[in-house]
Design an enzyme around this catalytic site. Structure first.
Site, short mmCIF file in Angstrom:
data_model
loop_
_atom_site.label_atom_id
_atom_site.label_comp_id
_atom_site.label_asym_id
_atom_site.label_seq_id
_atom_site.Cartn_x
_atom_site.Cartn_y
_atom_site.Cartn_z
N ASN A 134 0.70 -1.29 0.17
CA ASN A 134 -0.20 -0.19 0.25
C ASN A 134 0.60 1.39 -0.24
OD1 ASN A 134 1.21 -0.71 2.71
ND2 ASN A 134 -0.97 -0.12 3.46
N LYS A 157 12.69 -7.44 0.78
CA LYS A 157 11.38 -8.48 0.26
C LYS A 157 9.96 -7.14 0.21
CE LYS A 157 7.98 -10.62 0.28
NZ LYS A 157 6.58 -9.98 -0.56
N PRO A 158 10.14 -7.00 -1.00
CA PRO A 158 8.87 -5.66 -1.24
C PRO A 158 7.73 -6.80 -1.74
CG PRO A 158 10.13 -5.58 -3.30
CD PRO A 158 11.10 -6.39 -2.49
N GLY A 210 3.18 -5.04 8.16
CA GLY A 210 2.16 -5.83 6.62
C GLY A 210 0.79 -6.35 8.13
N SER A 211 0.18 -7.73 7.72
CA SER A 211 -0.56 -8.21 8.25
C SER A 211 -0.14 -8.28 10.34
CB SER A 211 -1.36 -8.56 7.02
OG SER A 211 -0.63 -10.09 7.08
N GLU A 232 5.26 -3.68 12.52
CA GLU A 232 3.91 -2.31 11.72
C GLU A 232 2.78 -3.23 12.00
OE1 GLU A 232 6.09 1.43 13.61
OE2 GLU A 232 4.08 0.31 12.97
N LEU A 233 1.61 -3.80 12.03
CA LEU A 233 0.27 -4.70 11.85
C LEU A 233 -0.88 -3.24 11.43
CD1 LEU A 233 1.20 -7.33 14.35
CD2 LEU A 233 2.59 -7.06 11.93
N CYS A 266 -3.04 1.59 7.25
CA CYS A 266 -3.24 0.26 8.48
C CYS A 266 -3.46 1.50 9.44
CB CYS A 266 -2.07 0.59 8.61
SG CYS A 266 -0.98 1.54 9.22
N GLU A 366 -10.51 -5.35 10.21
CA GLU A 366 -9.81 -3.62 9.31
C GLU A 366 -10.71 -4.38 7.98
OE1 GLU A 366 -5.90 -4.85 8.79
OE2 GLU A 366 -5.59 -2.38 8.76
#
Ligand SMILES: NC(=O)c1ccc[n+]([C@@H]2O[C@H](COP(=O)([O-])OP(=O)(O)OC[C@H]3O[C@@H](n4cnc5c(N)ncnc54)[C@H](O)[C@@H]3O)[C@@H](O)[C@H]2O)c1
Ligand SMILES: O=C[C@H](O)CS(=O)(=O)O
Length: 465
Positions: A134, A157-158, A210-211, A232-233, A266, A366
C-alpha cells in the site's frame, strides 16, 4: 527457474511487467553478502553515511515524477497521492540522514574512584525487511533509512503486487554510492522468503510491515535465533465525533483519514463513533462530501479514489458491506462497484453505512477499503469503551474543542497514534507504531533509530593504578 512475478495495473488489469523471482540459493547468497558487507559499512563514519543518505534523497526527488507514475501504475493510488508518497518516503531518508550523526553514548559516574563507565551504541547487523503493497516507497524508506543511518546493512522483499517502486529506489541508492551489498532487494513468495530471512544466521533483525497474522508468524519464527523484531501491523482505527465537534473539520478530516489510498491504509478510520445528538448534522455533511469524490484511474488527475489492489481485497470489502446491510445497516452513500474479474480490476465506490452495531463483521475486521461504518453513542465513556474494544491499537482519532473531553480521550484511548482534530497525524518526525496486536516498536522520530542499535557499556577498572 521459478515463475516470474506478474505485476499488474489494478486500475485496468493490464500486465505491467514480469519480475524475476530469486531462487532460494540466490537469496541465501544475498544474505551472506549483506552480512559480510556489514563489517565494512558499519565502520563507515556517521557523517559519510549521512551524506550518502542525503544524496539518495536528492536523486529520488530528481526522479519524483517517474517514480510516482510507476507507483500509481502498480498500486493504483491517485498520482497526486503517489507524488505525496515520494515526498513522504524521502522525508524518512532526510530525517535519518540527520539522526546518523546523533547516535550518542554517555558516561556514568562510577561506583569507585578507580573505575570509569562508558556507554555506547552500535549497529545490530544485517536487517531483513518485508513490506506491504500500500505504500511501496514510504514503507521501504521508513526501514532502510534508519537501518543504513545506524550502520546496519539491509535486504528487503517488497510485496509481490508492487515490487517496481522499491526496486527503483534501491537502484538509485546504488547510483549515489551506497554499496550494492549494503542495501539489496530480493523478490519472491512471502512465506518462502520470510522463512529464509528468519532461518538465516546472518540476519540479526526482522522488520515487517503488513498484516497481523503474518507478523505473528515472523515473530514466532524469529524466536529460535532471538532476532530483533519491529512489527508494524494491522489496525482498526476508531474515529470519535463528540457533541461539541466542529463538524466541518470533523468531516474534512474523516474523509482524509478514511479515503486515502482508497481506504487501504493501516491507520484509516475503520469505525466512526458519533454522538447521537449530532448524528443527523454530521452524516448529512459527510454524505454530501463523500458523494463528491471521484472514482477512477489513478493517472487521471480528477481521481480521488483508485482501485482496490486485488480481487481478494475486493471480495473482503464487498462481504463486509453485505454482512452489515443484511444485519440492518443503512446505506447513505456508495455500495456501488465497478469490477471486472476477467479483466482484473476492482473499484469500490466510497460507501457510508449508518446504524451499524457490534454484531457486524465490519466492526471488528479491518476493512482496507473505502467503506465507513457509523455507530452512535450517548456518553463519551461509552465511545471509549467501543473504541478500545479491539485487539488492535494502532491509530485513533477524535474531534472535540473541549479540552477536558480531549484530554480524557487521549488518556483513555489505547492506541499508539492519536489524532485530535487531525485525520493525518503521520510523519517522519513522529514515533509511528501500535499497541497490542498492531505491532512492536516504533518507526520515525528519534525513537525510530533505536531498534537498529545495540547498547553496550565499558567498565574500566583500576583506573588510578
Ligand atoms: N502498521 C503499519 O505501518 C502498516 C502499514 C501498511 C500495511 N499494514 C497492514 O498490512 C496489511 C495489508 O497489507 P498486505 O495485504 O500486503 O499484508 P500482508 O501481510 O499480506 O503482506 C505484507 C508482506 O508480507 C509478505 N508476506 C505474506 N505472507 C508472508 C509470510 N507468511 N511470511 C513472510 N512474509 C509474508 C507479503 O509478500 C508482503 O510483502 C493490513 O493489515 C495493514 O493494516 C500495516
Ligand atoms: O498504511 C500504513 C501507513 O503506515 C500509513 S501512513 O502513510 O504512514 O500514515
Amino acid at each position: 527457474m521459478s515463475t516470474p512475478i506478474k505485476v499488474h495495473n489494478p486500475a485496468t488489469g493490464e500486465l505491467l511487467k514480469e519480475v524475476k523471482v530469486h531462487s532460494n540459493e540466490e537469496i541465501k547468497q544475498a544474505l551472506e553478502k549483506g552480512h559480510l558487507a556489514f563489517k565494512k559499512w558499519s565502520k563507515v563514519n556517521a557523517h559519510t553515511r549521512s551524506k550518502l543518505l542525503k544524496d539518495w534523497s536528492r536523486i529520488i526527488q530528481k526522479h519524483k515524477e517517474e517514480i510516482a507514475k510507476v507507483m500509481t501504475l502498480e498500486n493504483g493510488k491517485p498520482l497526486k497521492e503517489s507524488i505525496g508518497e515520494v515526498d513522504y518516503a524521502t522525508s524518512y531518508i532526510d530525517w535519518y540522514a540527520e539522526e546518523a550523526t546523533r547516535i550518542y553514548g554517555r558516561t556514568i559516574p562510577a561506583s569507585s574512584e578507580s573505575k570509569r563507565i562508558i556507554v555506547s551504541r552500535q549497529p545490530i547487523g544485517l536487517v531483513a525487511a518485508i513490506t506491504p503493497w500500500n505504500f511501496p516507497a514510504a514503507m521501504m524508506t521508513r526501514k532502510a533509512a534508519p537501518a543504513l543511518a545506524a550502520g546496519c546493512t539491509f535486504i528487503i522483499k517488497p510485496a509481490e503486487e508492487t515490487p517496481l517502486t522499491t526496486m527503483r529506489l534501491i537502484k538509485l541508492a546504488h547510483e549515489v554510492g551506497i554499496p550494492q551489498d549494503a542495501i539489496q532487494y530480493v523478490n519472491g513468495n512471502g512465506p518462502e522468503v520470510g522463512s529464509l530471512f528468519t532461518d538465516s544466521e546472518h540476519v540479526r533483525k526482522i522488520t515487517f510491515t503488513g498484516s497481523t497474522p503474518v507478523g505473528k508468524t515472523l515473530i514466532r519464527n524469529s524466536a529460535d535465533s532471538i532476532k530483533h523484531v519491529t512489527m508494524e501491523l494491522g489496525g482498526h482505527a476508531p474515529l470519535i465525533v463528540a457533541e461539541d465537534a466542529d463538524l466541518d473539520v470533523a468531516v474534512t478530516q474523516t474523509i482524509l483519514s478514511k479515503f486515502r489510498n482508497a481506504g487501504q491504509t493501516c491507520v484509516c478510520a475503520n469505525r466512526v463513533l458519533v454522538n447521537e445528538n449530532i448524528m443527523d448534522a454530521f452524516t448529512e455533511k459527510l454524505t454530501k462530501a463523500v458523494k463528491a469524490l471521484t472514482v477512477g484511474n489513478g493517472l487521471d488527475s480528477a481521481t480521488d479514489i483508485g482501485p482496490i489492489i486485488n480481487e481478494k481485497g475486493y471480495r473482503k470489502i464487498v462481504g463486509q458491506v453485505k454482512d452489515a446491510i443484511d444485519k440492518g445497516a443503512e446505506v447513505l452513500a456508495g455500495n456501488e462497484y465497478d469490477a471486472n474479474e476477467e479483466q482484473g480490476y476492482y473499484f469500490v465506490h466510497p460507501t457510508i453505512l449508518k446504524n451499524v452495531d457490534e454484531r457486524m463483521t465490519i466492526m471488528e475486521e479491518e476493512t482496507f477499503g473505502p467503506v465507513l461504518p457509523i455507530v452512535s453513542f450517548k456518553e463519551i465513556t461509552e465511545a471509549v469503551d467501543i473504541a478500545n474494544n479491539t485487539p488492535y491499537g494502532l491509530a485513533a482519532y477524535f474531534f472535540t474543542n473541549d479540552y477536558k473531553v480531549g484530554t480524557y480521550l487521549y488518556e483513555h484511548l489505547n492506541f499508539g497514534i492519536i489524532g485530535w482534530n487531525d485525520g493525518a497525524p503521520s510523519g517522519a518526525h513522529v514515533p509511528f507504531g501500535g499497541m497490542k496486536e498492531s505491532g512492536i516498536g516504533r518507526e520515525g522520530g528519534s525513537e525510530g533509530i533505536d531498534p537498529y542499535l545495540e547498547t553496550k557499556y565499558l567498565s574500566i577498572g583500576n583506573y588510578d593504578q
